[in-house]
Every structure is written in C-alpha cells, then in structure tokens.
Design a protein around this motif. Structure first.
Motif, PDB file in Angstrom:
ATOM      1  N   TRP A 125       0.834  -1.194   0.000  1.00 25.43           N
ATOM      2  CA  TRP A 125       0.000   0.000   0.000  1.00 25.43           C
ATOM      3  C   TRP A 125       0.877   1.255   0.000  1.00 25.43           C
ATOM      4  N   VAL A 126       0.326   2.338  -0.503  1.00 16.60           N
ATOM      5  CA  VAL A 126       0.955   3.650  -0.334  1.00 16.60           C
ATOM      6  C   VAL A 126      -0.078   4.538   0.336  1.00 16.60           C
ATOM      7  N   GLY A 127       0.330   5.182   1.420  1.00 22.68           N
ATOM      8  CA  GLY A 127      -0.639   6.017   2.120  1.00 22.68           C
ATOM      9  C   GLY A 127       0.004   6.779   3.253  1.00 22.68           C
ATOM     10  N   ILE A 128      -0.843   7.280   4.153  1.00 13.46           N
ATOM     11  CA  ILE A 128      -0.319   7.964   5.337  1.00 13.46           C
ATOM     12  C   ILE A 128      -0.972   7.351   6.574  1.00 13.46           C
ATOM     13  N   PRO A 129      -0.269   7.420   7.692  1.00 11.36           N
ATOM     14  CA  PRO A 129      -0.894   6.901   8.911  1.00 11.36           C
ATOM     15  C   PRO A 129      -2.146   7.730   9.217  1.00 11.36           C
ATOM     16  N   LEU A 130      -3.211   7.042   9.555  1.00 11.11           N
ATOM     17  CA  LEU A 130      -4.459   7.746   9.854  1.00 11.11           C
ATOM     18  C   LEU A 130      -4.259   8.722  11.016  1.00 11.11           C
ATOM     19  N   SER A 131      -3.388   8.338  11.940  1.00  9.32           N
ATOM     20  CA  SER A 131      -3.182   9.168  13.137  1.00  9.32           C
ATOM     21  C   SER A 131      -2.744  10.587  12.764  1.00  9.32           C
ATOM     22  N   ALA A 132      -1.945  10.698  11.713  1.00  7.52           N
ATOM     23  CA  ALA A 132      -1.455  12.020  11.310  1.00  7.52           C
ATOM     24  C   ALA A 132      -2.624  12.927  10.931  1.00  7.52           C
ATOM     25  N   LEU A 146      -3.591   2.680   8.446  1.00  2.94           N
ATOM     26  CA  LEU A 146      -3.164   3.455   7.286  1.00  2.94           C
ATOM     27  C   LEU A 146      -4.371   3.944   6.489  1.00  2.94           C
ATOM     28  N   LEU A 147      -4.242   5.142   5.944  1.00  2.46           N
ATOM     29  CA  LEU A 147      -5.176   5.596   4.917  1.00  2.46           C
ATOM     30  C   LEU A 147      -4.429   5.462   3.600  1.00  2.46           C
ATOM     31  N   ALA A 148      -4.899   4.565   2.757  1.00  2.00           N
ATOM     32  CA  ALA A 148      -4.146   4.291   1.536  1.00  2.00           C
ATOM     33  C   ALA A 148      -4.730   5.067   0.357  1.00  2.00           C
ATOM     34  N   ASN A 192      -9.540   2.170  -9.036  1.00  2.00           N
ATOM     35  CA  ASN A 192     -10.896   2.341  -8.497  1.00  2.00           C
ATOM     36  C   ASN A 192     -11.384   1.111  -7.750  1.00  2.00           C
ATOM     37  N   GLN A 193     -11.114  -0.073  -8.306  1.00  2.00           N
ATOM     38  CA  GLN A 193     -11.671  -1.290  -7.700  1.00  2.00           C
ATOM     39  C   GLN A 193     -11.051  -1.591  -6.340  1.00  2.00           C
ATOM     40  N   ASN A 194      -9.951  -0.928  -6.012  1.00  2.00           N
ATOM     41  CA  ASN A 194      -9.341  -1.137  -4.708  1.00  2.00           C
ATOM     42  C   ASN A 194      -9.710  -0.051  -3.706  1.00  2.00           C
ATOM     43  N   GLY A 195     -10.685   0.793  -4.086  1.00  2.00           N
ATOM     44  CA  GLY A 195     -11.182   1.761  -3.110  1.00  2.00           C
ATOM     45  C   GLY A 195     -10.716   3.183  -3.316  1.00  2.00           C
ATOM     46  N   ALA A 196     -10.397   3.532  -4.559  1.00  2.00           N
ATOM     47  CA  ALA A 196      -9.940   4.884  -4.858  1.00  2.00           C
ATOM     48  C   ALA A 196     -10.998   5.897  -4.456  1.00  2.00           C
ATOM     49  N   PRO A 197     -10.595   7.116  -4.151  1.00  2.00           N
ATOM     50  CA  PRO A 197      -9.186   7.543  -4.089  1.00  2.00           C
ATOM     51  C   PRO A 197      -8.555   7.335  -2.711  1.00  2.00           C
ATOM     52  N   MET A 198      -9.352   6.975  -1.704  1.00  2.00           N
ATOM     53  CA  MET A 198      -8.794   6.864  -0.356  1.00  2.00           C
ATOM     54  C   MET A 198      -9.531   5.773   0.406  1.00  2.00           C
ATOM     55  N   ARG A 199      -8.789   4.870   0.981  1.00  2.00           N
ATOM     56  CA  ARG A 199      -9.394   3.772   1.732  1.00  2.00           C
ATOM     57  C   ARG A 199      -8.631   3.511   3.013  1.00  2.00           C
ATOM     58  N   LEU A 200      -9.281   2.805   3.899  1.00  2.00           N
ATOM     59  CA  LEU A 200      -8.669   2.451   5.176  1.00  2.00           C
ATOM     60  C   LEU A 200      -7.951   1.107   5.046  1.00  2.00           C
ATOM     61  N   VAL A 201      -6.828   0.972   5.758  1.00  2.00           N
ATOM     62  CA  VAL A 201      -6.164  -0.328   5.844  1.00  2.00           C
ATOM     63  C   VAL A 201      -5.780  -0.574   7.307  1.00  2.00           C
ATOM     64  N   ASN A 210     -11.698  -2.581   6.171  1.00  2.00           N
ATOM     65  CA  ASN A 210     -10.915  -1.633   5.371  1.00  2.00           C
ATOM     66  C   ASN A 210     -11.809  -0.905   4.375  1.00  2.00           C
ATOM     67  N   ILE A 211     -12.598  -0.009   4.876  1.00  2.00           N
ATOM     68  CA  ILE A 211     -13.608   0.674   4.065  1.00  2.00           C
ATOM     69  C   ILE A 211     -12.970   1.460   2.905  1.00  2.00           C
ATOM     70  N   LYS A 212     -13.668   1.412   1.773  1.00  2.00           N
ATOM     71  CA  LYS A 212     -13.112   1.989   0.547  1.00  2.00           C
ATOM     72  C   LYS A 212     -13.824   3.288   0.158  1.00  2.00           C
ATOM     73  N   SER A 213     -13.192   4.048  -0.702  1.00  2.00           N
ATOM     74  CA  SER A 213     -13.757   5.277  -1.293  1.00  2.00           C
ATOM     75  C   SER A 213     -14.474   6.127  -0.230  1.00  2.00           C
ATOM     76  N   ILE A 214     -13.690   6.558   0.737  1.00  2.00           N
ATOM     77  CA  ILE A 214     -14.251   7.236   1.918  1.00  2.00           C
ATOM     78  C   ILE A 214     -14.637   8.686   1.593  1.00  2.00           C
ATOM     79  N   VAL A 215     -15.876   9.065   1.952  1.00  2.00           N
ATOM     80  CA  VAL A 215     -16.308  10.456   1.764  1.00  2.00           C
ATOM     81  C   VAL A 215     -16.617  11.156   3.090  1.00  2.00           C
TER      82      VAL A 215
END
Lengths: 207, 320
Positions: B151-158, B210-212, B222-231, B240-245
């Motif tokens: 995955w590429v993302g940032i720690p959710l905590s940040a 992680l927020l990926a 897209n099929q993996n939860g673009a643009p932002m998903r939880l890991v 790991n909810i996908k496409s978070i709004v």
C-alpha cells in the motif's frame, strides 16, 4: 425440432457433448490462466453450479415433456441426471483434494460443524444410490421400488439449494433463483399429479 | 475511552533508518505522467478523472520497512482483479469490470462530529504526496483467503491529529460514497448503503492504521477503493472501508454495515482470530492467494506484538 424427428440417434451424443462443455471450458480456462486469482475457489464454484443446474434440468425433463410433447426428452433424462452426479463428484473431489488436500480431520469437522457442508454432503450421499441404480438392469430388478427410490432426487435438489443458500454472504439472488425454479418444477408436478388423480377417480364413474 | 497517548507516533517512528527516499521514474503514458509531475505536491492521479489516468499515475513515497512484511507480495493482477467491493457487484471479478464509472476527482471528504474543526476537505488538502509512505501489509479476508499488498498512504493518526478530536471522541466512523449512478452495485439492496465502518479511537490512532491512496507505487485503482481507503492489517478485510467520503468522530460505537447485515457473523472489532470461527466456517486457516496449501491463520493476522495490548482484558470470543 425437425432434426430430432429425422435423426433421433443424434440426440444422445449431442446432449452428451453439451454436458461436457463446462468441463472442457473449465480445463481450457485453467490452462490459459483464466480462473482468476483463486482458481481453487473458482473450480469449486463452477463444478457446484453445474451440478445444481444439471439437477434442475433433469427435474425439468418430465414437466417439459408433458407441456411441449417432446417425447425425446425422456431419452436423455438419465444422462442428464448422471452428469449432475458427475459434476457433484468433481465438486466434492475439488473440496477433498484441492481445497483441503485430504485433511480428513478438517473435512470431518466441516461436515459435522458447518451446516452448509453437512447438507451439501448429505445431498451427495443421497445422489449415490440414484446413480448406482440408474442402469436398465437395476430398474428392472427394483420394479416399483425404483420409482420410490428415485423420489429422493427432490430431497437432493432441496438440499443442494439449501447448501447454496447457506454458504453465500449477503447476496441471495442466485440461490433464490434456483429455489424459485425448483419450486415451479415441483408445482407443475403436483398439478399433473392432481390431474392424474382426478381422472383416475372419475374414470370408474364414467365407464 | 480517551485517546490513548495521542503522541505515541513520534516522527522518529516513521522515519526509521531503513527508510530511504526512492525517486520513482514517472512511467508510461508520457504526456499524462508529465502533467502529473507538473502537478507537484498534490497526488498526481487525482488530477485526471477516469480510470486510465488513475492506472498510470505514479506516486512518490518513502518505503517504510519497519512496518512492512518481507513476505512475497501478490501480483498487481491478483490484487486488482479479485476484490470484494459490493458497490460494484458481489462477484469478485465485478469491481475490476465496473469500477471505471467511479469519478475520483474532485473528491470531497467531510469531517464532522466530535472534532474542533469540522469541515469539508478536498482530497489533495488532506493528503500530500510528501507524506506518503509504502507499507507492505498482510490482508486477511473474513472469507479465509489472504494477500500481501504494497500500500501507499499515510498513517491515519497524522490526519486525526490535524482534525483535533474533542475529548468526547471515542470512535471514528467512516462512510463510503453513496451514488448508484457511479456505483451500480448500490442499485441492489444487498447491504445497507452507504457502507459504514468504524474503529475505536485507539485503534484509529495506532501507527499501523493506514489511509491508503496508492498500490504498487501508483494511484489506487478504483476497484481497490480509490481515491482513499482504510487499511487496518490486523482486522478482517471488510473493516478496510473503501472510497471514503466522510469521517465522523463519535462518542458511541458506530453501527457498521456488515455488523448490521449479520451481527452474529461480523462483529465491530473483527480482529483476525484463528480461535474464533465465523459461525459458518473455520477461521483457523487461510489460503494465501497464489499458494496451494492453506496456511495457519495468525492471531491479529501476525500483528499480535504490535496490537494485542489494545485488547488486553477483553474477551475476544465475545467482542469478535
């Protein structure tokens, strides 16, 4: 329709080849890497799907023959039923060999503990005597009891659909479609049976 | 429960000595990628609507070896063509076929509830490319299969720290986009739409969470939860909810989608646990995608050392 009237000998080989299609297509898909990321799951699903579909097709033979008057259908019923059994065997073998790799301990636990496996396995076990007694010789030997024994196929169909229904996660559409087809087939049969009964009842009075 | 040591993710935790900057050549499809480079700080793929761009855009990131497994990574093909994303259909092949209708740019994320600064954010305001890191995690699905995914993302905590949750915030609730026109699977009531997931605050703040926004060094397909998903690697995949709004901070435990669908089968915690079976199947083993033999499932999906303390004193058989 004309074809079978002219060449009835062709019907059986044609149905035979058609029934082998899912297997041939599946093997081809396997060799060309088209079974997806989880081939074992895919093979399990395909063989199970075809076992159930062919079972329903087999059960549709008698009602269809009556409704459409296609006498030739009866001649392929046994073959269809045996192919349903064939795919059920492949389905079970996939589970034993590919999925569990002969881990009999796990398999036994599954059969005892997991209702969808319990009922699926029961459906298979009940199919075995039907397959074994499908020969002409067995039909003759069993006489009237053959028909009684083969009523089991309805139980197998119900078990097979429950097996499907109990294993899906949230989307019940496909198992419910199968259930609806089975229900329709059973209703048609019940209707014919009632008719037959009432004609038998009225027959002595009119004669 | 209060935020547990909100500063337990020190910058030094993330910038480990093993981390090194990796300059990635911006690959393929020249003109689009070149534009992406010009876009600079923002996540490049978000500049371009449509799947083609999203498939192409490469990301710049640091590799976080400390939080990564060295197990063999699954192929991009397996990761992008075998997905549970019911918003695009219930077959695992459906998301790859139908997710192209999802429009990920612009992407608005609403942050609300128990926070000092409830607001609407554009994705590029939330996540800057300079923060991105790659983490190779195990992913264990509740259906007893698993993968290893870079995955590429940032720690959710940040992010959470930026939002400044109030002392009442005990849980975080995430919501997926609801738009049947873009997500055709939502036309059928297979699940309660929109998809909702949640974490306890200490779980959300855990350094592994992680927020990926990317996969295999590129913008998330897209099929993996673009643009932002939880890991959350120690929990079953459906967490790991996908496409978070929407990200909402709450005092009470959120009602999560699979939990509502089957409360006896899918708990709020959904921690990977070989000891606690799904009522219909065993969780003691799993099939790693690409392998023939099943392997034993590990407690907390092998992250026991890092996360077990979050649940000390809890009956995991009860709080499954």
């Amino acid at each position: 329709m004309m074809m079978y009237r002219m060449k009835p000998a062709l019907i059986k080989p044609l149905v035979f080849i058609a029934c082998l299609f899912p297997l041939v297509f599946g093997i081809w898909a396997g060799f060309t890497d088209q079974l997806g990321a989880n081939p074992i799951e895919e093979i399990t699903h395909r063989t199970g799907d075809w076992a159930l579909r062919l079972l329903l097709i087999t059960l549709a033979v008698t009602p269809l023959r009556r409704m459409l008057g296609w006498g030739w259908l009866l001649r392929v019923r046994r073959m269809l039923g045996l192919f349903a059994f064939f795919y059920a065997c492949l389905h079970l073998l996939t589970y034993f060999v590919l999925d569990q790799f002969f881990d009999w301990d796990e398999i036994l636990k599954d059969i005892i503990k997991r209702p969808y496996i319990t009922i699926g396995f029961s459906a298979f076990v009940l199919l075995v005597p039907l397959a074994v007694t499908s020969t002409n010789a067995m039909m003759r030997r069993l006489g009237k009891r053959w028909g009684q024994l083969h009523q089991l196929v309805y139980v197998v169909a119900v078990f097979g659909i429950l097996h499907y229904l109990w294993l899906v996660k949230a989307d019940y559409l496909l198992p419910l479609i199968h259930a609806a087809i089975l229900l329709a087939l059973l209703l048609v049969r019940a209707w014919y049976q009632r008719q037959a009964l009432s004609t038998r009842r009225t027959a002595p009075q009119t004669s | 429960m209060l935020i547990k040591r909100p500063d337990d993710i020190k910058p030094s935790d993330i910038t480990d000595e093993k981390i090194y900057h990796q300059r990635r050549a911006f690959l393929q499809a020249g003109s689009r990628a070149a534009l992406a480079v010009a876009a600079g700080a923002v996540v490049p793929g978000l500049m371009f609507p449509g799947e083609a761009a999203a498939q192409v855009a490469a990301l710049q990131f640091k590799k976080n070896a400390r939080f990564s497994t060295d197990e063999e990574i699954n192929s991009l093909k397996d990761i992008t063509r075998y997905n549970n994303f019911y918003e695009f259909g219930t077959d695992k092949k459906d998301p790859a076929k139908y997710a192209h209708t999802l429009k990920t740019d612009p992407w608005n994320v609403r942050v609300e509830g128990e926070v000092e600064k409830p607001a609407d954010y554009q994705l590029e305001d939330l996540i800057r490319e300079s923060q991105l890191e790659e983490r190779i995690y195990r992913m264990r699905c509740v259906e007893a299969w698993s993968m290893v995914i870079p995955w590429v993302g940032i720690p959710l905590s940040a992010l959470i720290k930026r939002f400044k949750p109030t002392s009442k915030a005990r849980y975080v609730e995430f919501t997926t986009l609801y738009d049947p026109a873009q997500m055709p699977g939502q036309k059928r009531g297979v699940l309660n739409w929109p998809y909702v997931e949640g974490l306890r605050m200490d779980e959300a703040m855990h350094p592994l969470t992680l927020l990926a926004v990317g996969l295999y060094g590129k913008v998330l397909p897209n099929q993996n939860g673009a643009p932002m998903r939880l890991v959350v690697p120690w929990k079953y995949g459906f967490k790991n909810i996908k496409s978070i709004v929407k990200i909402r901070f709450t005092e009470t435990m959120p009602n999560t989608t699979w939990n509502l669908s089957g409360p006896q089968e899918y708990g709020f915690y959904a921690n990977v646990n070989p000891e606690v079976d799904h009522p219909r199947w065993s969780q003691s083993r799993e099939r790693r995608i690409g392998e023939f033999f099943k392997r034993k499932t590990k407690m907390f999906n092998g992250y026991e050392e890092q996360v077990a303390s979050l649940y000390s004193g809890m009956d995991l058989r009860h709080s499954y």
